[in-house]
Design an enzyme around this catalytic site. Sequence first.
Site, PDB file in Angstrom:
ATOM      1  N   HIS A   1       0.719  -1.220  -0.093  1.00 37.98           N
ATOM      2  CA  HIS A   1       0.142   0.035  -0.143  1.00 37.98           C
ATOM      3  C   HIS A   1       0.936   1.300   0.051  1.00 37.98           C
ATOM      4  CE1 HIS A   1      -4.222   0.831  -0.281  1.00 37.98           C
ATOM      5  NE2 HIS A   1      -4.677   0.021   0.465  1.00 37.98           N
TER       6      HIS A   1
ATOM      7  N   ASP B   1      -7.927  -9.286 -18.186  1.00 37.25           N
ATOM      8  CA  ASP B   1      -8.056 -10.250 -19.423  1.00 37.25           C
ATOM      9  C   ASP B   1      -6.779 -10.329 -20.185  1.00 37.25           C
ATOM     10  OD1 ASP B   1      -8.743 -11.917 -21.495  1.00 37.25           O
ATOM     11  OD2 ASP B   1     -10.512 -10.383 -22.362  1.00 37.25           O
TER      12      ASP B   1
END
Length: 477
Positions: A153, A417
């Site tokens: 983070h 994808d």
Amino acid sequence: MEAFKKSIKSQTIPLCVLDTQGSFSNIPFVFFYENTAGSSEFMPSDALRDSFYEMMQRFPIFAGRVKSTGRGNTSVVVDANNPNMPDYSESSCGVHFDTLKENGFCWRSWPDGIATAGPMTRADASGEIRLINVHVVRMQDNSGVAIYFSIPHYIVDGVAHMEIMKYWCQVYQLQRSGQSERLAGLPVFSVDRSIIQESLPKERKPVDALTHQTFTGFSLIAELLAWLSPKLRGRLLSMVIARQKAEAHLFHVSKASLESLRTTIGALLPEAAAIPNSELLLSVTAKTLAQSQALATGAGASSTKKDTATLPLAVIFEVREYLNLTFKNYSGNALVPLITSTPLKMLETPTTPESLVTMISKFSKTVDSVDPGLVASHIEMVMPRPSCFTRPIARFAGNKTAMSFVYDLMPDMYEADFGNGRPSWVSPIEPFRANAVLLLTSHDNTDGIDVFLTAYPSVMKEVLKNEFWCDFAKLIY
């Protein structure tokens, strides 16, 4: 990889408090891709690896080291002569993709060792905090591929994490289709934290008293934590989190459940139809966790010593829109936490339409307060106080009911994808800190929201028996 190494230039990239306030944890997700066609050329390892390092040339920050210069001033230092290389590994396993599907992709069915970094940001066995961890696992008989993708983070928030994953997918597809010349036309992401200051709107609105007190009040523990090196702080906090032995579960809340709840409270709250899903889930999960904590400890709302007891809650908002950062491809953190405190007696009451309306009305004040003026005031409050990023965790550390709720739905992770369609499943890893709620895009992105919820084991036992929660949310695993 060699081209990436040659592209690295020595530089120092200052981080800001919006980065360090979330620096205790990684963002670790696993993406599962099925080889539905049974192709021998399904997501080949060399193509995945080459496209990853091609992508890395556009993100030199991932070759740096997190350095602290005291009181929380933190930078990523990139040394071209001694880069901190990404942790990219590959392996194969004896688990068939069909087994994963048959088990609903539950954590216990995953290949062993798939996560090469835990939930907390800490140094690995080599003594380095890697700024990106990737593990590509090929399933038995080439039936599919699992990709563990984790970034601390310190470097990104959930929005940027997902954009970088999609960027890798784009690079892979262009290279595989023989269109490498189009790589130059891909977006350029900025890691320049000064963009935050430059994007502050003109409006200003006072920060609420509890959030202001949390970030500006003195805490010796917080100051000591801020002075520690990132490696030592990560090691200590990892030990604390490990002792929690937190249990996690993934739930699905359907559109039908959300609309039914709106209908139920509609007679008491005329504006129920317009209440955001996140606000409904904030109210329901806060009550569910508080009720479960009371049952687990045997100290319910009837206890006289709990008359003034409260549940501290950090509601974390993603604020790119308020800063007009959506068009600037900013890849740092743009999260602002608001600290609220709710009487436990109010939360622990049975979940009824009346008690829910009370909670929704309370949390609406927090949610509705977030606007450009508040975001600007919060940033101006924390920026001159680089050590203040440790103060919320110091405030929450001694309270077993303290809770964090990430208000905004994580971006659609199923958009990652590589050219064979959406992933079959995407999930965070199981270990995490207790009393955290994360809202995820559902696998069926046309229906509802998935809720990743954690708690102490004794509390989670009560969550799984909570009648209202079990009617409202379906347990996935």
